[in-house]
Design an enzyme around this catalytic site. Structure first.
Site, PDB file in Angstrom:
ATOM      1  N   ASP A  69     -76.786-101.567  14.564  1.00 15.23           N
ATOM      2  CA  ASP A  69     -75.578-101.827  15.365  1.00 15.23           C
ATOM      3  C   ASP A  69     -75.707-101.409  16.823  1.00 15.23           C
ATOM      4  OD1 ASP A  69     -75.392 -99.086  14.857  1.00 15.23           O
ATOM      5  OD2 ASP A  69     -73.294 -99.135  14.220  1.00 15.23           O
ATOM      6  N   HIS A  70     -76.452-100.319  17.095  1.00 16.66           N
ATOM      7  CA  HIS A  70     -76.631 -99.827  18.473  1.00 16.66           C
ATOM      8  C   HIS A  70     -77.642 -98.698  18.420  1.00 16.66           C
ATOM      9  CE1 HIS A  70     -74.129 -96.517  17.105  1.00 16.66           C
ATOM     10  NE2 HIS A  70     -73.246 -97.411  16.681  1.00 16.66           N
ATOM     11  N   THR A 104     -70.141 -99.306  17.266  1.00 14.89           N
ATOM     12  CA  THR A 104     -70.142-100.156  16.071  1.00 14.89           C
ATOM     13  C   THR A 104     -69.161-101.323  16.227  1.00 14.89           C
ATOM     14  OG1 THR A 104     -70.481 -98.186  14.724  1.00 14.89           O
ATOM     15  CG2 THR A 104     -69.890-100.193  13.558  1.00 14.89           C
ATOM     16  N   HIS A 134     -75.445 -91.634  10.973  1.00 19.03           N
ATOM     17  CA  HIS A 134     -74.619 -91.487  12.179  1.00 19.03           C
ATOM     18  C   HIS A 134     -74.804 -90.076  12.729  1.00 19.03           C
ATOM     19  CE1 HIS A 134     -71.182 -91.335  14.853  1.00 19.03           C
ATOM     20  NE2 HIS A 134     -70.951 -92.619  14.650  1.00 19.03           N
ATOM     21  N   GLU A 137     -76.086 -98.559  10.580  1.00 15.63           N
ATOM     22  CA  GLU A 137     -75.657 -97.584  11.565  1.00 15.63           C
ATOM     23  C   GLU A 137     -76.836 -96.998  12.363  1.00 15.63           C
ATOM     24  OE1 GLU A 137     -72.576 -96.683  12.630  1.00 15.63           O
ATOM     25  OE2 GLU A 137     -73.708 -95.459  14.041  1.00 15.63           O
TER      26      GLU A 137
HETATM   27  C1  GP9 Z   1     -66.983 -95.539  12.109  1.00 17.03           C
HETATM   28  C2  GP9 Z   1     -68.373 -96.024  12.189  1.00 17.03           C
HETATM   29  C3  GP9 Z   1     -69.098 -95.352  13.315  1.00 17.03           C
HETATM   30  O1  GP9 Z   1     -66.194 -96.178  11.172  1.00 17.03           O
HETATM   31  O2  GP9 Z   1     -68.424 -97.382  12.232  1.00 17.03           O
HETATM   32  O3  GP9 Z   1     -68.733 -95.825  14.533  1.00 17.03           O
HETATM   33  P1  GP9 Z   1     -69.614 -95.538  15.831  1.00 17.03           P
HETATM   34  O4  GP9 Z   1     -69.347 -94.116  16.253  1.00 17.03           O
HETATM   35  O5  GP9 Z   1     -71.045 -95.738  15.480  1.00 17.03           O
HETATM   36  O6  GP9 Z   1     -69.143 -96.527  16.814  1.00 17.03           O
HETATM   37 MN    MN Z   2     -72.295 -97.243  14.785  1.00 18.52          MN
END
Ligand code: GP9
Ligand code: MN
Length: 633
Positions: free
Chosen positions: A472-473, A298, A413, A254
């Site tokens: 992921d980003h 994500t 996150h 994340e």
């Molecule tokens: C939620 C998690 C976060 O299940 O994958 O999502 P994001 O806000 O990073 O897209």
């Molecule tokens: Mn994410």
């Protein structure tokens, strides 16, 4: 005191001016839009006007003044809600709302904690015009005669409103040619045609893509197929089948960006475990790897990895196209006898995963109901990474082998909250609370990963697996540029922002001894062919836009969802071309061939998704099913 008599249409005029000024103030205070010259400032100033003239002007069709006033107040309320929703959305995503995200309401509940942090009492300003109109209605004495507005007056009013629109579009065309036909960037749209017209434009685009599926007959695939086949990168013998028959474990990290790797924060090493992997003999570490996600965050990274296609420019493809036919990595691995699954301790409908995973042929989704989640082991968004990994390994130990498990972490996150007992390094000391806390949660995730590796070894799952991990980003958005420039000790220009989209990719193959750092410029779209080839699976018939990172034919080229890109020599972002080594702006001609390629690739990908074209493709034979589709009709 005798009140002065105000002209008949005073309320209409007040409404237009009040909403106009409010919108302009909101542009400057709520959105981070770069205004480069006077012309852009002028366009920004006039762009709400044509729409406001039109929408409020419709009140002229009402005969009774009461109905007219009611319509004006109601309109101002609706417009204020739209503006406010955009402002709050922007605080999260640094982007404007597009229609598909409105259908993602099931996500908004989960955003709860973060949303509360983003709503302030001063937000009442977003409704300032409504207040002004209501006060005006109460205090001003406006002619209350029952009037029918003369058609000729109405006509000249709307001609004037159209003239303002054309003036706006004309100036925008000079400033940004082909704005409406080429733009990938919502910010440029809002800057030029205004937030209200942008929503109308978005409505038009979305209904067009809806119609695209209905209109597609498969013939569109011929050109796409030719492109995909001609840009196919063959695997090399050195790595093809290197991890054959092993379990595949993919970990989505994340919000992890590369700037923390092999770096420290005020003398504290941030990611000691991942750093050790960058020099590990069983690990390929890709240091020039980029995320390519859009609004779907994500879920977009998941989409890229599963399909080797680009996510969409507006909204999350997980939401907008979960009814499509896809040929995912999970589908290929199902064919090879793998047990395919995703582990992620969140509500199953978040990002519409429960629906989309079915479309992606993932056999099982271990959502939050598969985990023991309680007060002690969770923080902020849910289960902490360490207990998540621990419980996941228990689940994996029970799975039939070989399995393909994709794990998605959560602790790192936004808003990067961490319990005190999990904080092993101090906060950073900038003006951004977000960045200050980010280092701690990254450090926590790194430690959890180390425990995960140990657990896998303990349960006998390590030696016969391949472990792939990627960021992921981005985690730190451009809203924190000041703090970032303090940390990185350089100004964060658009060029630097583009380079900051660099996220790490690790491919760890226990006991292989062939690891090294790979500096090839690449993106998430390349993950699928790279992995499938490592597992010894042929992808020559796959409808994919990425390429095997080990292939000699892989190009140093990564396309961002907004049409920007990076190569080994160039960086192109926000319509400016830069020399990659120096960051110096250069003539756009140097970037042009790649600009065209980026548009072409994104266009093909959009065509596949919007037209649901894979329903016309037979993955086994590589045949296009065009005639059969025609026969069916
Ligand atoms: C939620 C998690 C976060 O299940 O994958 O999502 P994001 O806000 O990073 O897209
Ligand atoms: Mn994410």
């Amino acid at each position: 005191m005798k009140k002065k008599n105000w002209p008949t249409h005073s309320i209409l005029a007040i409404a237009i001016v009040a909403t106009w000024i409010k919108t302009y103030v909101v542009y400057h205070t709520s959105f981070d839009m770069e205004i480069e010259n006077i012309m852009q400032q002028v366009i920004l100033f006039i762009n709400p006007l044509s729409f406001l003239l039109l929408i409020y002007g419709l009140s002229l069709f009402f005969k009774r003044p009461k109905a007219r006033n009611r319509y004006i107040v109601l309109t101002s309320i609706i417009l204020s809600i739209i503006v406010y929703a955009n402002a709050v959305f922007y605080r999260f995503f640094t982007d404007f709302i597009t229609i598909p995200v409105l259908f993602q309401t099931s996500n908004f509940g989960d955003l709860g904690a973060s949303a509360a942090e983003s709503i302030f009492l001063t937000d009442i300003f977003y409704f300032m015009d409504v207040i002004v109109i209501i006060v005006a209605l109460k205090w001003l004495k406006v002619g209350e005669k029952f009037t029918i507005v003369k058609p000729a007056i109405r006509k000249s009013y709307f001609v004037f409103s159209a003239a303002v629109l054309f003036l706006n579009l004309g100036l925008s065309e000079i400033e940004r040619p082909q704005l409406l036909t080429r733009s990938f960037d919502r910010e440029v749209l809002v800057k030029n045609i205004g937030s209200y017209n942008y929503h109308l434009y978005d409505l038009y685009i979305q209904s067009k893509s809806h119609a695209q599926r209905a209109l597609a007959d498969g013939s569109e695939l011929v050109e796409v197929n030719n492109f995909v086949r001609s840009s196919q990168a063959d695997p090399t013998e050195k790595t093809f089948g290197l991890a054959e028959d092993r379990n595949l474990i993919i970990v989505s990290l994340e919000s992890l960006q590369s700037f923390v790797i092999n770096n420290d924060m005020n003398g504290h090493e941030i990611t000691p475990f991942l750093n050790s992997l960058t020099a590990d003999e069983d690990t390929f570490y890709f240091s020039n790897f980029y995320h390519q996600t859009g609004l779907g965050k994500t879920s977009d990274s998941e989409f890229l990895v599963e399909n080797s296609l680009y996510p969409l420019g507006g909204g999350a493809v997980f939401f907008t196209h979960s009814g499509n036919t896809f040929h995912s990595m999970a589908e290929s691995l199902n064919e090879e006898g793998y047990f395919t699954n995703v582990l992620h301790p969140n509500n199953k409908s978040f990002w519409n995963r429960d629906m989309m995973y079915k479309a992606l042929d993932i056999q099982k989704y271990y959502d939050e109901n598969s985990y023991i989640v309680n007060e002690e082991n969770s923080v902020s968004w849910g289960l902490k990474d360490a207990p998540f990994f621990e419980q996941s390994v228990d689940l994996m130990a029970e799975m039939p082998q070989p399995f393909y498990s994709r794990l998605i972490t959560l602790t790192n996150h936004y808003p990067f909250t961490l319990d005190v007992e999990d904080q092993n390094i101090p906060e950073y000391d900038s003006n951004s609370n977000t960045l200050n806390k980010y280092f701690q949660t990254v450090n926590y995730m790194d430690e959890a990963l180390e425990l995960f590796f140990e657990d896998l070894k303990e349960k006998g799952l390590y030696d016969n697996s391949i472990i792939v991990m990627y960021g992921d980003h981005y985690g730190i958005s451009e809203n924190h540029n000041n703090a970032m420039s303090q940390y990185l000790e350089k100004e964060i220009t658009p060029f630097e922002s583009a380079k900051l989209q660099n996220v790490p990719l690790f491919v760890h193959i226990p006991n292989s001894g062939v690891g090294e750092e790979v500096t090839e410029v690449a993106g998430q779209i390349d993950v699928r062919p790279t992995i499938l080839h490592l597992l010894g699976i042929d992808t020559s018939k796959d409808m994919q836009l990425g390429a095997d990172l080990f292939s000699e034919e892989h190009e140093d080229f990564v396309v961002f969802r907004d049409g920007g890109f990076v190569t080994d020599e160039l960086v192109y972002t926000k319509n400016v071309c830069y020399d990659s080594a120096t960051g110096v702006e250069i003539a756009v001609e140097s970037c042009q061939p790649y600009i065209d390629r980026a548009i072409q690739e994104l266009g093909y990908s959009d065509q596949i998704i919007n037209g649901d074209l894979l329903r016309f493709y037979d993955l086994k034979t590589g045949n296009l099913l065009i005639e059969e589709a025609e026969k069916e009709e």
